[in-house]
Design an enzyme around this catalytic site. Sequence first.
Site, mmCIF file in Angstrom:
data_model
loop_
_atom_site.group_PDB
_atom_site.id
_atom_site.type_symbol
_atom_site.label_atom_id
_atom_site.label_comp_id
_atom_site.label_asym_id
_atom_site.label_seq_id
_atom_site.Cartn_x
_atom_site.Cartn_y
_atom_site.Cartn_z
ATOM 1 N N TRP A 191 3.860 7.322 -0.035
ATOM 2 C CA TRP A 191 5.293 7.448 -0.332
ATOM 3 C C TRP A 191 5.630 7.034 -1.757
ATOM 4 O O TRP A 191 6.714 7.336 -2.238
ATOM 5 C CB TRP A 191 6.109 6.564 0.656
ATOM 6 C CG TRP A 191 5.548 5.174 0.777
ATOM 7 C CD1 TRP A 191 4.689 4.733 1.736
ATOM 8 C CD2 TRP A 191 5.751 4.069 -0.110
ATOM 9 N NE1 TRP A 191 4.343 3.424 1.498
ATOM 10 C CE2 TRP A 191 4.993 2.995 0.378
ATOM 11 C CE3 TRP A 191 6.514 3.876 -1.255
ATOM 12 C CZ2 TRP A 191 4.949 1.743 -0.259
ATOM 13 C CZ3 TRP A 191 6.478 2.645 -1.903
ATOM 14 C CH2 TRP A 191 5.700 1.600 -1.389
ATOM 15 N N GLY A 210 -3.847 6.663 -0.781
ATOM 16 C CA GLY A 210 -3.189 5.676 0.067
ATOM 17 C C GLY A 210 -4.004 4.397 0.084
ATOM 18 O O GLY A 210 -4.769 4.120 -0.848
ATOM 19 N N SER A 211 -3.862 3.644 1.142
ATOM 20 C CA SER A 211 -4.511 2.336 1.199
ATOM 21 C C SER A 211 -6.015 2.469 1.474
ATOM 22 O O SER A 211 -6.461 3.446 2.083
ATOM 23 C CB SER A 211 -3.863 1.497 2.298
ATOM 24 O OG SER A 211 -4.018 2.159 3.538
ATOM 25 N N CYS A 217 -0.206 1.770 -7.342
ATOM 26 C CA CYS A 217 -1.589 1.363 -7.080
ATOM 27 C C CYS A 217 -2.233 0.761 -8.318
ATOM 28 O O CYS A 217 -3.180 0.000 -8.218
ATOM 29 C CB CYS A 217 -2.396 2.565 -6.613
ATOM 30 S SG CYS A 217 -2.282 3.930 -7.755
ATOM 31 N N LYS A 235 0.066 16.607 4.283
ATOM 32 C CA LYS A 235 0.768 15.680 5.166
ATOM 33 C C LYS A 235 1.364 14.591 4.275
ATOM 34 O O LYS A 235 0.685 13.647 3.881
ATOM 35 C CB LYS A 235 -0.172 15.032 6.195
ATOM 36 C CG LYS A 235 0.601 14.300 7.284
ATOM 37 C CD LYS A 235 -0.029 12.997 7.725
ATOM 38 C CE LYS A 235 0.483 11.770 7.037
ATOM 39 N NZ LYS A 235 1.911 11.493 7.024
ATOM 40 N N PRO A 236 2.647 14.750 3.902
ATOM 41 C CA PRO A 236 3.245 13.723 3.049
ATOM 42 C C PRO A 236 3.485 12.455 3.863
ATOM 43 O O PRO A 236 3.482 12.502 5.099
ATOM 44 C CB PRO A 236 4.572 14.353 2.619
ATOM 45 C CG PRO A 236 4.910 15.333 3.686
ATOM 46 C CD PRO A 236 3.616 15.781 4.319
ATOM 47 N N ALA A 237 3.709 11.353 3.184
ATOM 48 C CA ALA A 237 4.065 10.123 3.904
ATOM 49 C C ALA A 237 5.301 10.398 4.742
ATOM 50 O O ALA A 237 6.206 11.117 4.301
ATOM 51 C CB ALA A 237 4.349 9.013 2.897
ATOM 52 N N GLU A 265 -3.083 -6.815 -2.711
ATOM 53 C CA GLU A 265 -2.091 -6.012 -3.424
ATOM 54 C C GLU A 265 -0.702 -6.467 -2.973
ATOM 55 O O GLU A 265 -0.379 -6.352 -1.791
ATOM 56 C CB GLU A 265 -2.297 -4.556 -2.968
ATOM 57 C CG GLU A 265 -2.397 -3.542 -4.027
ATOM 58 C CD GLU A 265 -2.553 -2.123 -3.445
ATOM 59 O OE1 GLU A 265 -2.863 -1.935 -2.258
ATOM 60 O OE2 GLU A 265 -2.370 -1.198 -4.225
HETATM 61 P P1 NAP Z 1 -1.077 4.297 3.642
HETATM 62 O O1 NAP Z 1 -0.442 3.481 4.683
HETATM 63 O O2 NAP Z 1 -2.543 4.292 3.527
HETATM 64 O O3 NAP Z 1 -0.530 5.775 3.863
HETATM 65 C C1 NAP Z 1 -0.883 6.833 3.032
HETATM 66 C C2 NAP Z 1 -0.820 8.127 3.806
HETATM 67 O O4 NAP Z 1 -1.769 8.065 4.867
HETATM 68 C C3 NAP Z 1 0.532 8.392 4.456
HETATM 69 O O5 NAP Z 1 0.781 9.774 4.452
HETATM 70 C C4 NAP Z 1 0.301 7.902 5.881
HETATM 71 O O6 NAP Z 1 1.134 8.527 6.821
HETATM 72 C C5 NAP Z 1 -1.116 8.363 6.084
HETATM 73 N N1 NAP Z 1 -1.804 7.692 7.177
HETATM 74 C C6 NAP Z 1 -1.700 6.418 7.591
HETATM 75 N N2 NAP Z 1 -2.504 6.212 8.670
HETATM 76 C C7 NAP Z 1 -3.109 7.387 8.931
HETATM 77 C C8 NAP Z 1 -4.026 7.832 9.927
HETATM 78 N N3 NAP Z 1 -4.486 7.022 10.876
HETATM 79 N N4 NAP Z 1 -4.428 9.129 9.903
HETATM 80 C C9 NAP Z 1 -3.960 9.976 8.967
HETATM 81 N N5 NAP Z 1 -3.066 9.613 8.011
HETATM 82 C C10 NAP Z 1 -2.662 8.334 7.988
HETATM 83 O O7 NAP Z 1 -0.546 3.925 2.194
HETATM 84 P P2 NAP Z 1 0.946 3.805 1.689
HETATM 85 O O8 NAP Z 1 1.509 2.545 2.217
HETATM 86 O O9 NAP Z 1 1.708 5.061 1.940
HETATM 87 O O10 NAP Z 1 0.719 3.735 0.105
HETATM 88 C C11 NAP Z 1 0.389 2.573 -0.534
HETATM 89 C C12 NAP Z 1 -1.089 2.484 -0.803
HETATM 90 O O11 NAP Z 1 -1.524 3.640 -1.506
HETATM 91 C C13 NAP Z 1 -1.444 1.317 -1.674
HETATM 92 O O12 NAP Z 1 -2.608 0.698 -1.199
HETATM 93 C C14 NAP Z 1 -1.685 1.961 -3.028
HETATM 94 O O13 NAP Z 1 -2.517 1.209 -3.874
HETATM 95 C C15 NAP Z 1 -2.287 3.251 -2.638
HETATM 96 N N6 NAP Z 1 -2.156 4.243 -3.708
HETATM 97 C C16 NAP Z 1 -3.263 4.616 -4.401
HETATM 98 C C17 NAP Z 1 -3.155 5.516 -5.440
HETATM 99 C C18 NAP Z 1 -4.361 5.947 -6.227
HETATM 100 O O14 NAP Z 1 -4.252 6.919 -6.978
HETATM 101 N N7 NAP Z 1 -5.505 5.288 -6.107
HETATM 102 C C19 NAP Z 1 -1.909 6.056 -5.775
HETATM 103 C C20 NAP Z 1 -0.790 5.662 -5.042
HETATM 104 C C21 NAP Z 1 -0.937 4.750 -3.999
HETATM 105 P P3 NAP Z 1 2.515 7.854 7.320
HETATM 106 O O15 NAP Z 1 3.392 7.778 6.130
HETATM 107 O O16 NAP Z 1 2.995 8.831 8.330
HETATM 108 O O17 NAP Z 1 2.166 6.509 7.867
#
Ligand code: NAP
Length: 489
Positions: free
Chosen positions: A158, A236-237, A292, A182-184, A389
């Site tokens: 997101w 994502g995470s 991130c 699949k966006p957040a 983080e």
């Molecule tokens: P997240 O909880 O890992 O979620 C990211 C995406 O994964 C969302 O679309 C989420 O869907 C989906 N997701 C979660 N559980 C899943 C599952 N079991 N199966 C399939 N999809 C699943 O991360 P976030 O809280 O949105 O974002 C923050 C994290 O992203 C931080 O750790 C940040 O450092 C990292 N990030 C990294 C970068 C990079 O370029 N390295 C860039 C930006 C962010 P839902 O929204 O529906 O839960």
Amino acid sequence: MNSILKDPSLWREAALIDGEWIAATPHGTTELRNPANGDLLATLPRCKEEETTNAVLAADRAFRKWRTTTAKHRSQVLYRWWQLIVENKNDLATLITLEEGKPIAEARGEIDYAAGFIQWFAEEAKRIRGDVIPSSKDTQRIVTLKQAIGVCAAITPWNFPAAMIARKAGPALAAGCTMVVKPASQTPLTALALGELALRAGIPAGVFNVVTGNDTRAIGGVLTSHPLVRKITFTGSTEVGRLLLQQSASTIKKCSMELGGNAPCIVFDDASIDLAVEGILVAKFRNTGQSCIAANRVMVQDGIYDALAERLANRVSKLLVGNGLDDGVQIGPLIDSAAVGKVAEHVSSAVNAGARVLTGGQHHSMGGCFFQPTVIVDVTPDMTIAVEETFGPVLPLIRFKTDDEAIAMANDTEFGLAAYLFSKDAVRIWRTSEALETGMVGINTGLISTEVAPFGGVKQSGLGREGSQYGIDEFLEIKYLCWDGLSND
Ligand code: NAP
């Protein structure tokens, strides 16, 4: 609510599958709320296994044609998409601020950044080349082709609702792949507006699909196990990335992972204090600390520690907090109350362990998802705030004495996404940059993201790179042709 946009038809409360807007599914709807005030923004149809499978099948049908189009054609279509994104910048930025909370000026900056990837990969589409390799047999020729990998599933976070999609869709579509996004579940509106613009740009039905709703596991289960999905590109995470890698193992998908970070920022005694202050402010407080590559641990050398802390606290105390749509706001709300709880917990556990708050440190008087921009000193590397983080507007300052001590502290983490350093000494800059275990190093700057450079991490921060001349390789397979039977007679 769509009347807030200059072009209300960019406001879509429907999934985009095979070029059709699917406004309802049998599984009900998901509510979307504005993090600045809790207002209901939209209701989105919930997609589950059936709808996700339909999107994968549509992407596979579309792939059969899209992969055969010329690189020039794909380039022209992507250029039109880029142009439409730029022309609709204000509406797209408004959607980002409404659903994600970031200040509108930053949201406009995100659209520029996102559009940059579409433009860059419109250009790169025409530069996908194989090789002719000298063979060891005179009757043989060896040639390589680079071919689109197939249907790609993009799962995005997101915090950058447009850029994280553009960084994946630009190279995927340029390469000839098709995509299911699949966006957040907290930020689908920006993704859907990008989908509307993709259709207007002439991207064919099924090439770019968006599934909606918060049945995350059902959607993710299909995307990671369906044999027609050949690639998972995830941001994502680290925790979710690890899970998706496990799930993708059953069908051996190619995976790119942009995961979490714990970016160190090292400020040496000889640094320009002005550059360090500006760099740290942008590296830490952009997107209210929810990036991130946010500077999560700022290590300052003994000789300038107190002076720098005072300068930073002075500037941070003046940051304007508010609804991101209001003029001049620099710090918006956090994404949700769980995020605020985590930030508050990191601050209180640091204070309980001996750290001192110079400014901020509390929930903001605006309530809800707002937290005061904060500077904390006397932080030590073992505190939770320096290990995890924080993802919020809190700047922890750690003191160090020697270069080797700072480098060891910086590397003492499972993460390896970005690092920053501030110094005027070229030898020190080289030595430290080479020693840091990260994919990216910002030197005398806090702003390192650009479409022309490879973005990505090492260690548990990820696999692969996005952007630059390397980004498109993630969406291509190399096929080698061994052609024998050529006679020299
Ligand atoms: P997240 O909880 O890992 O979620 C990211 C995406 O994964 C969302 O679309 C989420 O869907 C989906 N997701 C979660 N559980 C899943 C599952 N079991 N199966 C399939 N999809 C699943 O991360 P976030 O809280 O949105 O974002 C923050 C994290 O992203 C931080 O750790 C940040 O450092 C990292 N990030 C990294 C970068 C990079 O370029 N390295 C860039 C930006 C962010 P839902 O929204 O529906 O839960």
